[in-house]
Scaffold this active site. Structure first.
Site, PDB file in Angstrom:
ATOM      1  N   SER A  65       4.045  -4.679 -13.018  1.00  0.00           N
ATOM      2  CA  SER A  65       4.376  -5.453 -14.393  1.00  0.00           C
ATOM      3  C   SER A  65       4.896  -4.453 -15.168  1.00  0.00           C
ATOM      4  O   SER A  65       4.978  -3.066 -15.121  1.00  0.00           O
ATOM      5  CB  SER A  65       3.164  -6.060 -14.965  1.00  0.00           C
ATOM      6  OG  SER A  65       2.293  -6.707 -14.095  1.00  0.00           O
TER       7      SER A  65
HETATM    8  N1  SAH Z   1      -1.332  -5.759 -11.468  1.00  0.00           N
HETATM    9  C1  SAH Z   1      -0.092  -5.415 -10.542  1.00  0.00           C
HETATM   10  C2  SAH Z   1       0.758  -6.529 -10.839  1.00  0.00           C
HETATM   11  C3  SAH Z   1       1.233  -6.752  -9.383  1.00  0.00           C
HETATM   12  S1  SAH Z   1       2.147  -8.673  -9.147  1.00  0.00           S
HETATM   13  C4  SAH Z   1       0.183  -3.957 -10.826  1.00  0.00           C
HETATM   14  O1  SAH Z   1      -0.153  -3.274 -11.715  1.00  0.00           O
HETATM   15  O2  SAH Z   1       1.123  -3.506 -10.280  1.00  0.00           O
HETATM   16  C5  SAH Z   1       0.935  -9.780  -9.108  1.00  0.00           C
HETATM   17  C6  SAH Z   1       0.397  -9.421  -7.660  1.00  0.00           C
HETATM   18  O3  SAH Z   1      -0.657 -10.605  -7.357  1.00  0.00           O
HETATM   19  C7  SAH Z   1       1.019  -9.470  -6.451  1.00  0.00           C
HETATM   20  O4  SAH Z   1       0.738  -8.317  -5.571  1.00  0.00           O
HETATM   21  C8  SAH Z   1       0.521 -10.727  -5.625  1.00  0.00           C
HETATM   22  O5  SAH Z   1       0.488 -10.644  -4.213  1.00  0.00           O
HETATM   23  C9  SAH Z   1      -0.755 -10.985  -6.127  1.00  0.00           C
HETATM   24  N2  SAH Z   1      -1.502 -12.513  -5.913  1.00  0.00           N
HETATM   25  C10 SAH Z   1      -0.783 -13.507  -6.160  1.00  0.00           C
HETATM   26  N3  SAH Z   1      -1.653 -14.254  -5.917  1.00  0.00           N
HETATM   27  C11 SAH Z   1      -2.694 -13.943  -5.669  1.00  0.00           C
HETATM   28  C12 SAH Z   1      -4.197 -14.589  -5.486  1.00  0.00           C
HETATM   29  N4  SAH Z   1      -4.379 -15.506  -5.371  1.00  0.00           N
HETATM   30  N5  SAH Z   1      -4.888 -13.363  -5.162  1.00  0.00           N
HETATM   31  C13 SAH Z   1      -4.828 -12.289  -5.161  1.00  0.00           C
HETATM   32  N6  SAH Z   1      -3.832 -11.816  -5.584  1.00  0.00           N
HETATM   33  C14 SAH Z   1      -2.684 -12.456  -5.809  1.00  0.00           C
END
Ligand code: SAH
Length: 223
Positions: A65
């Site tokens: 993000s």
């Molecule tokens: N907090 C992260 C942002 C990653 S983007 C960071 O700091 O880098 C969002 C993430 O949510 C992705 O890696 C995606 O695979 C995950 N995601 C999407 N749906 C999900 C779910 N139902 N359960 C767990 N993770 C999920």
């Protein structure tokens, strides 16, 4: 200190000021952003962009993000040291590291095993203590509930009601838990904060438009 580390440190300090100028006023959050080496959460070829205020690809069509968004979600959680916080969407592990810097007990769920493994090893290497697992985070983590805060770092079509039930109920000594979740379709989401105010009562506030990768639920609905 290696030369590149010095460069990253200066850029990080500039990023903190940039985020402050975007209205993030919580000094503890700004300090956390100032301490976590974001370049390590990003692939080598993109590391030179680690301190621009942008989301960047981390593989598997997912993103780390934007730093100001991480700061804003962290601020909305209003966590205190020792709080029990659940993150949905570990991704690169950057938001998890920021939360560890806030002194909370952090739990985080990621649906992609590869991202989970990478984040786990990096957080370990940086001495951040967090409990991570692979799974569908839209179901929360019932055996560890209740949480003082839950932060969803992917866009949900609607407020996941299971997560609401895993927020702490307020009592004489403690405030109710907060859920911070971007809600909307893939074109854009509204940052939403829901605070538990009683056994069956919640307060909902909306905090501006964002664009996240979608929250994907792999678990068939039981209804
Ligand atoms: N907090 C992260 C942002 C990653 S983007 C960071 O700091 O880098 C969002 C993430 O949510 C992705 O890696 C995606 O695979 C995950 N995601 C999407 N749906 C999900 C779910 N139902 N359960 C767990 N993770 C999920």
């Amino acid at each position: 200190m290696a030369q590149s580390e010095g460069v990253f440190k200066r850029r990080r300090a500039r990023l903190v000021e940039q985020i402050r100028s975007k209205g993030i006023s919580d000094e503890r959050v700004l300090e956390a952003i100032g301490r976590v080496p974001r370049e390590l959460f990003i692939d080598g070829a993109l590391q030179h962009r680690a301190y621009e205020d942008y989301a960047l690809p981390i593989g598997l069509r997912q993103t780390i993000s934007q730093p100001s968004t991480v700061a804003f979600q962290t601020m909305l959680l209003e966590s205190e040291p020792g709080d029990s916080i659940l993150e949905i969407g570990t991704g690169s592990g950057y938001q998890a590291a920021i939360l560890c810097e806030m002194g909370v007990r952090l739990f985080s769920i990621e649906r992609h095993k590869l991202l989970h493994v990478r984040a786990k090893s990096l957080l370990n290497h940086l001495n951040y203590r967090a409990l991570l697992r692979v799974g569908d985070g839209s179901l929360g983590w019932s055996s560890l509930a209740p949480f003082d805060g839950i932060v969803v770092t992917a866009g949900a079509m609607e407020i996941p009601s299971v997560l609401l039930s895993q927020l702490r109920e307020p009592n004489d000594n403690q405030r109710g838990g907060r859920l911070v979740v971007p809600v909307g379709d893939r074109h854009g989401q509204t940052m939403t904060r829901v605070t538990r105010t009683g056994a069956e009562s919640y307060d909902t506030e909306q905090h501006g438009k964002y664009i996240f990768v979608p929250l994907v639920s792999d678990t068939p609905s039981s209804t």
